[in-house]
Design a protein around this motif. Structure first.
Motif, PDB file in Angstrom:
ATOM      1  N   GLY A   4      -7.683  85.249  80.644  1.00 25.83           N
ATOM      2  CA  GLY A   4      -6.561  84.446  80.165  1.00 25.83           C
ATOM      3  C   GLY A   4      -5.275  84.741  80.920  1.00 25.83           C
ATOM      4  N   ALA A   5      -4.997  86.034  81.155  1.00 27.03           N
ATOM      5  CA  ALA A   5      -3.772  86.398  81.876  1.00 27.03           C
ATOM      6  C   ALA A   5      -3.812  85.869  83.308  1.00 27.03           C
ATOM      7  N   THR A   6      -4.992  85.916  83.948  1.00 27.48           N
ATOM      8  CA  THR A   6      -5.121  85.407  85.320  1.00 27.48           C
ATOM      9  C   THR A   6      -4.840  83.911  85.378  1.00 27.48           C
ATOM     10  N   LEU A   7      -5.396  83.143  84.434  1.00 26.93           N
ATOM     11  CA  LEU A   7      -5.188  81.693  84.426  1.00 26.93           C
ATOM     12  C   LEU A   7      -3.739  81.341  84.088  1.00 26.93           C
ATOM     13  N   ALA A   8      -3.144  82.069  83.135  1.00 28.04           N
ATOM     14  CA  ALA A   8      -1.751  81.796  82.767  1.00 28.04           C
ATOM     15  C   ALA A   8      -0.815  82.068  83.944  1.00 28.04           C
ATOM     16  N   ALA A   9      -1.056  83.206  84.661  1.00 30.58           N
ATOM     17  CA  ALA A   9      -0.213  83.523  85.819  1.00 30.58           C
ATOM     18  C   ALA A   9      -0.377  82.484  86.916  1.00 30.58           C
ATOM     19  N   ALA A  10      -1.610  82.035  87.153  1.00 31.49           N
ATOM     20  CA  ALA A  10      -1.839  81.023  88.183  1.00 31.49           C
ATOM     21  C   ALA A  10      -1.196  79.693  87.798  1.00 31.49           C
ATOM     22  N   ARG A  11      -1.212  79.345  86.510  1.00 28.27           N
ATOM     23  CA  ARG A  11      -0.573  78.097  86.074  1.00 28.27           C
ATOM     24  C   ARG A  11       0.937  78.142  86.304  1.00 28.27           C
ATOM     25  N   ARG A  12       1.529  79.285  85.971  1.00 32.25           N
ATOM     26  CA  ARG A  12       2.980  79.404  86.179  1.00 32.25           C
ATOM     27  C   ARG A  12       3.333  79.369  87.664  1.00 32.25           C
ATOM     28  N   ARG A  13       2.501  80.006  88.498  1.00 39.46           N
ATOM     29  CA  ARG A  13       2.758  79.957  89.944  1.00 39.46           C
ATOM     30  C   ARG A  13       2.667  78.518  90.462  1.00 39.46           C
ATOM     31  N   ALA A  14       1.763  77.732  89.873  1.00 39.22           N
ATOM     32  CA  ALA A  14       1.615  76.342  90.306  1.00 39.22           C
ATOM     33  C   ALA A  14       2.680  75.432  89.723  1.00 39.22           C
ATOM     34  N   GLY A  15       3.541  75.954  88.845  1.00 44.08           N
ATOM     35  CA  GLY A  15       4.606  75.154  88.254  1.00 44.08           C
ATOM     36  C   GLY A  15       4.100  74.133  87.240  1.00 44.08           C
ATOM     37  N   ILE A  35      -7.542  80.131  75.432  1.00 41.36           N
ATOM     38  CA  ILE A  35      -8.153  80.781  76.600  1.00 41.36           C
ATOM     39  C   ILE A  35      -7.149  81.697  77.296  1.00 41.36           C
ATOM     40  N   GLU A  36      -5.891  81.246  77.409  1.00 44.18           N
ATOM     41  CA  GLU A  36      -4.880  82.098  78.049  1.00 44.18           C
ATOM     42  C   GLU A  36      -4.608  83.379  77.252  1.00 44.18           C
ATOM     43  N   GLN A  37      -4.998  83.377  75.956  1.00 42.68           N
ATOM     44  CA  GLN A  37      -4.863  84.592  75.139  1.00 42.68           C
ATOM     45  C   GLN A  37      -6.215  85.259  74.937  1.00 42.68           C
TER      46      GLN A  37
END
Length: 335
Positions: A4-15, A35-37
């Motif tokens: 979840g942390a990996t996907l959340a960080a990637a989403r924020r990087r993608a804006g 899922i992000e949690q």
């Protein structure tokens, strides 16, 4: 770092926002938040969880392979129960249906027997009446003097004419009463009370129940949509999916129109009944490999409270999967 942390960080990087990811993957926002949690309870099982992780990872630019491996090693259930096992229909329903068919056949035979006996009695009564009327004339003319004979003949003729006039007037009156003036039937648009997601076992396992109301909202850009599947026949996980339409009270339905987002490729049934239970909702119409605005015109209107829009084959979406989407349902008949 967890999945979840990996996907959340990637989403924020993608804006991207959670709403942006939901629109791109057709995965609902509550599922993405979970899922992000690292909460996979809303996914509906390991099979769907892997599919959601893979879809989200592709949108946010993350490699899904390591994430799937981590999910299998960390979160995979000890024993997965397939949807085909959970939704397999039980035998008692079919036994009841066979008993219902047998009783229907017995009742039909009894009704035909009663009608045949009534017809025989009617024909026998008419046959006896005619010889009796014919035998009256010779007995009247053969007794007494010529004057009396002529008087008896006149009386018999008057009686015969009276019987003839009464018997001729009886069919006329019965035919007049049998054909009353026909009243035109007015068909109008009926109001839908509510819409609920519906699965093989009923309302307990429908797809995306939280957005079922979109099916009658009329917005093609924001429809109700089912879960996505790898094949048009639900990856052999279930027999179908759909929407239960509650009219609020029993109404007479003559036609139903369903607006689909997909232009073609869907097969669906229209079912109708008095209770929101699969065994109480028989099929009244169907359409195959269709799309767009699908119209069901019933040859004989049905008087029911519930309608079920049931997909037996899913159309393709734009992401290589198969998914149903509905944004409007119209019902016509009499309230």
């Amino acid at each position: 770092m967890s999945i979840g942390a990996t996907l959340a960080a990637a989403r924020r990087r993608a804006g991207l926002t959670v709403h942006d990811v939901s629109q791109s993957t057709r995965v609902t926002e509550p599922i993405i938040d979970g899922i992000e949690q690292d909460d996979y309870a809303e996914c509906g099982g390991d099979f769907y969880a892997r599919g959601h992780i893979r879809a989200i990872a592709r949108v946010v630019g993350e490699d899904p392979g390591p994430l799937i491996e981590e999910f299998d090693s960390t979160w995979r259930s000890a024993k997965e129960t397939t949807a085909a096992e959970a939704f397999q229909p039980s035998m008692p329903l079919r036994t009841k249906e066979r008993r219902r068919v047998r009783w229907t056949a017995v009742l039909a035979v009894l009704v035909l027997g009663v009608l045949g006996f009534a017809g025989y009695k009617f024909a026998a009564g008419v046959g006896r009446a005619r010889p009796a009327a014919a035998g009256t004339r010779p007995s009247a003319t053969g007794a007494g003097s010529p004057g009396k004979a002529s008087a008896a003949t006149a009386n018999a003729a008057q009686s015969s004419s009276a019987v003839a006039s009464s018997s001729s007037s009886a069919p006329a009156s019965s035919s007049a009463s049998a054909s009353p003036t026909a009243t035109p039937v007015t068909v109008q648009a009926l109001t839908v009370a509510s819409v609920t997601a519906f699965g093989p076992s009923g309302t307990a396992n429908g797809d995306n129940p939280q957005i079922a109301a979109r099916a009658v909202a009329g917005s093609r850009a924001a429809p109700w949509y089912s879960q996505w599947y790898a094949t048009p026949f639900f990856s052999s996980l279930k027999t179908g999916t759909g929407l239960l339409v509650d009219m609020g009270h029993p109404v007479t339905v003559s036609s139903v129109r369903v607006w689909l987002v997909a232009p073609a490729g869907a097969s669906l049934q229209l079912r109708a009944g008095a209770k929101p239970v699969p065994s109480w909702l028989p099929t009244v119409a169907s359409a195959s490999n269709t799309g767009g605005a699908v119209r069901f015109q019933l040859g004989t209107p049905v008087h029911v409270r519930y309608l079920l829009i049931w997909f037996t084959k899913l159309p393709p979406d734009n992401a290589g999967h198969y998914q149903a989407s509905v944004y409007k349902i119209g019902v016509k008949g009499q309230p």
